[in-house]
Design a protein around this motif. Structure first.
Motif, PDB file in Angstrom:
ATOM      1  N   TRP A 166      -2.725 -39.629   0.146  1.00 51.98           N
ATOM      2  CA  TRP A 166      -3.304 -39.619   1.489  1.00 51.98           C
ATOM      3  C   TRP A 166      -2.282 -39.208   2.543  1.00 51.98           C
ATOM      4  CZ3 TRP A 166      -5.718 -45.190   0.901  1.00 51.98           C
ATOM      5  CH2 TRP A 166      -6.845 -45.110   0.067  1.00 51.98           C
ATOM      6  N   GLY A 167      -1.070 -38.875   2.095  1.00 48.84           N
ATOM      7  CA  GLY A 167      -0.023 -38.504   3.046  1.00 48.84           C
ATOM      8  C   GLY A 167       0.659 -39.699   3.668  1.00 48.84           C
ATOM      9  N   LEU A 168       0.681 -40.819   2.952  1.00 50.86           N
ATOM     10  CA  LEU A 168       1.280 -42.057   3.449  1.00 50.86           C
ATOM     11  C   LEU A 168       2.435 -42.491   2.548  1.00 50.86           C
ATOM     12  CD1 LEU A 168      -2.028 -43.987   4.210  1.00 50.86           C
ATOM     13  CD2 LEU A 168      -0.453 -43.055   5.924  1.00 50.86           C
TER      14      LEU A 168
ATOM     15  N   LEU B 271       2.266 -49.489   5.546  1.00 51.41           N
ATOM     16  CA  LEU B 271       2.049 -48.066   5.328  1.00 51.41           C
ATOM     17  C   LEU B 271       2.480 -47.289   6.563  1.00 51.41           C
ATOM     18  CD1 LEU B 271      -1.507 -48.206   3.725  1.00 51.41           C
ATOM     19  CD2 LEU B 271       0.548 -47.413   2.541  1.00 51.41           C
ATOM     20  N   VAL B 272       3.154 -46.162   6.350  1.00 52.26           N
ATOM     21  CA  VAL B 272       3.555 -45.291   7.454  1.00 52.26           C
ATOM     22  C   VAL B 272       3.263 -43.849   7.073  1.00 52.26           C
ATOM     23  CG1 VAL B 272       5.359 -46.846   8.297  1.00 52.26           C
ATOM     24  CG2 VAL B 272       5.927 -45.130   6.573  1.00 52.26           C
ATOM     25  N   GLY B 273       3.214 -42.967   8.062  1.00 52.95           N
ATOM     26  CA  GLY B 273       2.986 -41.552   7.796  1.00 52.95           C
ATOM     27  C   GLY B 273       4.091 -40.978   6.931  1.00 52.95           C
ATOM     28  N   GLY B 274       3.706 -40.202   5.925  1.00 50.65           N
ATOM     29  CA  GLY B 274       4.688 -39.686   4.981  1.00 50.65           C
ATOM     30  C   GLY B 274       5.055 -38.228   5.164  1.00 50.65           C
ATOM     31  N   LEU B 275       4.479 -37.559   6.177  1.00 49.89           N
ATOM     32  CA  LEU B 275       4.732 -36.123   6.335  1.00 49.89           C
ATOM     33  C   LEU B 275       5.389 -35.806   7.671  1.00 49.89           C
ATOM     34  CD1 LEU B 275       1.359 -34.688   4.950  1.00 49.89           C
ATOM     35  CD2 LEU B 275       3.408 -35.367   3.689  1.00 49.89           C
ATOM     36  N   SER B 276       6.144 -36.739   8.196  1.00 51.56           N
ATOM     37  CA  SER B 276       6.758 -36.549   9.519  1.00 51.56           C
ATOM     38  C   SER B 276       7.816 -35.447   9.517  1.00 51.56           C
ATOM     39  CB  SER B 276       7.378 -37.867  10.010  1.00 51.56           C
ATOM     40  OG  SER B 276       8.339 -38.338   9.069  1.00 51.56           O
ATOM     41  N   ASN B 277       8.335 -35.091   8.351  1.00 52.17           N
ATOM     42  CA  ASN B 277       9.371 -34.057   8.266  1.00 52.17           C
ATOM     43  C   ASN B 277       8.799 -32.660   8.032  1.00 52.17           C
ATOM     44  OD1 ASN B 277      11.458 -35.964   8.565  1.00 52.17           O
ATOM     45  ND2 ASN B 277      11.461 -36.400   6.359  1.00 52.17           N
ATOM     46  N   TYR B 278       7.468 -32.547   8.018  1.00 57.08           N
ATOM     47  CA  TYR B 278       6.835 -31.265   7.710  1.00 57.08           C
ATOM     48  C   TYR B 278       6.262 -30.619   8.978  1.00 57.08           C
ATOM     49  CZ  TYR B 278       7.150 -32.220   2.715  1.00 57.08           C
ATOM     50  OH  TYR B 278       7.613 -32.457   1.452  1.00 57.08           O
ATOM     51  N   THR B 279       6.489 -29.306   9.083  1.00 56.33           N
ATOM     52  CA  THR B 279       5.929 -28.513  10.175  1.00 56.33           C
ATOM     53  C   THR B 279       5.082 -27.400   9.568  1.00 56.33           C
ATOM     54  OG1 THR B 279       7.836 -28.929  11.608  1.00 56.33           O
ATOM     55  CG2 THR B 279       6.429 -27.060  12.171  1.00 56.33           C
ATOM     56  N   ILE B 280       3.847 -27.303  10.024  1.00 60.18           N
ATOM     57  CA  ILE B 280       2.905 -26.344   9.443  1.00 60.18           C
ATOM     58  C   ILE B 280       2.258 -25.539  10.558  1.00 60.18           C
ATOM     59  CG2 ILE B 280       0.804 -26.079   8.064  1.00 60.18           C
ATOM     60  CD1 ILE B 280       1.565 -28.690   6.672  1.00 60.18           C
ATOM     61  N   ARG B 281       2.236 -24.224  10.375  1.00 61.91           N
ATOM     62  CA  ARG B 281       1.577 -23.350  11.357  1.00 61.91           C
ATOM     63  C   ARG B 281       0.211 -22.950  10.841  1.00 61.91           C
ATOM     64  NH1 ARG B 281       2.661 -17.527  13.107  1.00 61.91           N
ATOM     65  NH2 ARG B 281       4.340 -17.554  11.556  1.00 61.91           N
TER      66      ARG B 281
ATOM     67  N   ALA C 175     -11.926 -27.589   7.876  1.00 62.73           N
ATOM     68  CA  ALA C 175     -10.833 -28.530   8.160  1.00 62.73           C
ATOM     69  C   ALA C 175     -10.624 -29.512   7.015  1.00 62.73           C
ATOM     70  CB  ALA C 175     -11.110 -29.284   9.457  1.00 62.73           C
ATOM     71  N   GLU C 176     -11.703 -29.929   6.363  1.00 61.97           N
ATOM     72  CA  GLU C 176     -11.566 -30.862   5.251  1.00 61.97           C
ATOM     73  C   GLU C 176     -10.747 -30.244   4.121  1.00 61.97           C
ATOM     74  OE1 GLU C 176     -14.244 -33.350   1.970  1.00 61.97           O
ATOM     75  OE2 GLU C 176     -15.200 -31.861   3.267  1.00 61.97           O
ATOM     76  N   TRP C 177     -11.025 -28.996   3.772  1.00 67.25           N
ATOM     77  CA  TRP C 177     -10.357 -28.358   2.634  1.00 67.25           C
ATOM     78  C   TRP C 177      -8.929 -27.985   2.975  1.00 67.25           C
ATOM     79  CZ3 TRP C 177     -13.210 -29.579  -1.220  1.00 67.25           C
ATOM     80  CH2 TRP C 177     -14.587 -29.754  -1.008  1.00 67.25           C
ATOM     81  N   LEU C 178      -8.663 -27.621   4.219  1.00 65.00           N
ATOM     82  CA  LEU C 178      -7.280 -27.374   4.626  1.00 65.00           C
ATOM     83  C   LEU C 178      -6.482 -28.680   4.597  1.00 65.00           C
ATOM     84  CD1 LEU C 178      -7.639 -24.847   7.608  1.00 65.00           C
ATOM     85  CD2 LEU C 178      -7.084 -24.384   5.212  1.00 65.00           C
ATOM     86  N   THR C 179      -7.145 -29.781   4.882  1.00 62.36           N
ATOM     87  CA  THR C 179      -6.487 -31.094   4.798  1.00 62.36           C
ATOM     88  C   THR C 179      -6.036 -31.370   3.372  1.00 62.36           C
ATOM     89  OG1 THR C 179      -7.739 -32.008   6.650  1.00 62.36           O
ATOM     90  CG2 THR C 179      -6.813 -33.585   5.082  1.00 62.36           C
ATOM     91  N   TYR C 180      -6.933 -31.163   2.405  1.00 62.99           N
ATOM     92  CA  TYR C 180      -6.583 -31.383   1.001  1.00 62.99           C
ATOM     93  C   TYR C 180      -5.462 -30.439   0.566  1.00 62.99           C
ATOM     94  CZ  TYR C 180     -11.042 -33.908   0.900  1.00 62.99           C
ATOM     95  OH  TYR C 180     -12.068 -34.790   1.145  1.00 62.99           O
TER      96      TYR C 180
ATOM     97  N   ILE D 158      -3.071 -29.102   2.455  1.00 58.67           N
ATOM     98  CA  ILE D 158      -1.813 -29.540   3.063  1.00 58.67           C
ATOM     99  C   ILE D 158      -1.277 -30.798   2.388  1.00 58.67           C
ATOM    100  CG2 ILE D 158      -0.801 -30.499   5.180  1.00 58.67           C
ATOM    101  CD1 ILE D 158      -2.669 -28.548   6.724  1.00 58.67           C
ATOM    102  N   LEU D 159      -2.165 -31.738   2.108  1.00 62.04           N
ATOM    103  CA  LEU D 159      -1.727 -32.982   1.473  1.00 62.04           C
ATOM    104  C   LEU D 159      -1.121 -32.713   0.095  1.00 62.04           C
ATOM    105  CD1 LEU D 159      -4.643 -35.443   2.356  1.00 62.04           C
ATOM    106  CD2 LEU D 159      -2.321 -35.438   3.286  1.00 62.04           C
ATOM    107  N   GLN D 160      -1.714 -31.798  -0.656  1.00 63.81           N
ATOM    108  CA  GLN D 160      -1.185 -31.480  -1.980  1.00 63.81           C
ATOM    109  C   GLN D 160       0.136 -30.725  -1.904  1.00 63.81           C
ATOM    110  OE1 GLN D 160      -4.266 -30.280  -5.098  1.00 63.81           O
ATOM    111  NE2 GLN D 160      -5.422 -30.029  -3.203  1.00 63.81           N
TER     112      GLN D 160
END
Length: 253
Positions: free
Chosen positions: A29-31, A40-50, A148-153, A155-157
């Motif tokens: 879930w990106g945590l 639980l805290v956010g796990g993708l704070s070091n990622y930048t995505i355009r 947006a749902e599929w882009l979420t999956y 990015i998470l992967q």
């Protein structure tokens, strides 16, 4: 029971088996699970995505679905971008959704639940392999309503920890409980997408007027003309042809 919180805000209490399952599933879930704080805290704070090619509404939706992960999304160029996702609408395409990365093309056909395994449920069977920082996503807006749902999956992967263990040991019933108890209060938008295959809305059927009449409940106070039996009225004059007669003791034979 064990306390579970998100950013120091208490969410729920979980039995030990569900807590251990949460530790496995959180990364998907990106945590990140903080053992000492039971938090639980956010796990993708070091990622930048355009993100390229989404309208404002779609971009805001994607931002909402990933808000809990602390990932940085942008529509403009930034230094050290970990991933560049370009989306293209293809209304005439026969494909629901396809992903191109380093000349490898992955085509996806939408899968509907309920899913047999938790691993299939997490991303609804959408698991393209990303081998290039610049990735293109082609989608048919006539079929794929929520890009947006599929882009979420996706990015998470892509941003997932390589050491993440696949949650093969987690049953679908346990996963559903975690969706409701943990992910729903953290991100209602993402959890609602995940719960769709398990709890679809019941369809509302319109009953034709002729069927409504046949199915009406019996009203004991309604005059039923088609009924073979009638109510007994003590004041109603009896039929002259009746076989029974009233005995008069004073009548002389």
């Amino acid at each position: 029971m064990h306390r579970v919180s998100y950013n120091r805000r208490e969410l729920c209490m979980l039995p030990i088996d569900e807590l251990e399952a949460l530790k496995q599933i959180a990364v998907f879930w990106g945590l990140i699970w903080n053992e000492s704080e039971q938090d639980l805290v956010g796990g993708l704070s070091n990622y930048t995505i355009r993100i390229i090619g989404l309208n404002k509404k779609e971009f805001n939706r994607l931002n909402q679905l990933l808000k809990h992960t602390d990932v940085s999304l942008s529509t403009t160029h930034k230094n050290e971008e970990h991933l560049v996702l370009s989306s293209f609408r293809e209304p005439d395409s026969v494909s629901y959704l396809s992903v191109e990365s380093d000349q490898d093309v992955y085509e996806y056909r939408k899968q509907k639940g309920p899913f047999k395994s938790t691993l299939d449920w997490v991303y609804k069977g959408f698991n393209p392999i990303i081998t290039n920082r610049d990735t293109k996503v082609y989608w048919n807006p006539n079929q794929c309503e929520e890009i947006a749902e599929w882009l979420t999956y996706l990015i998470l992967q892509t941003c997932q920890s390589e050491s993440a263990n696949h949650p093969l040991s987690i049953t679908t019933s346990t996963y559903e409980n975690l969706l409701r108890k943990v992910l729903a209060p953290i991100n209602p938008a993402l959890s609602s997408y995940q719960l769709q295959p398990s709890w679809p809305e019941k369809p509302k059927f319109l009953i034709p007027p002729e069927e409504q009449k046949q199915g009406e409940p019996i009203n004991p106070f309604k005059n039923n003309t088609n009924s073979e039996t009638s109510k007994i009225n003590p004041f109603k004059k009896q039929n002259k042809n009746a076989e029974t007669k009233v005995i008069n003791p004073f009548f002389r034979k």
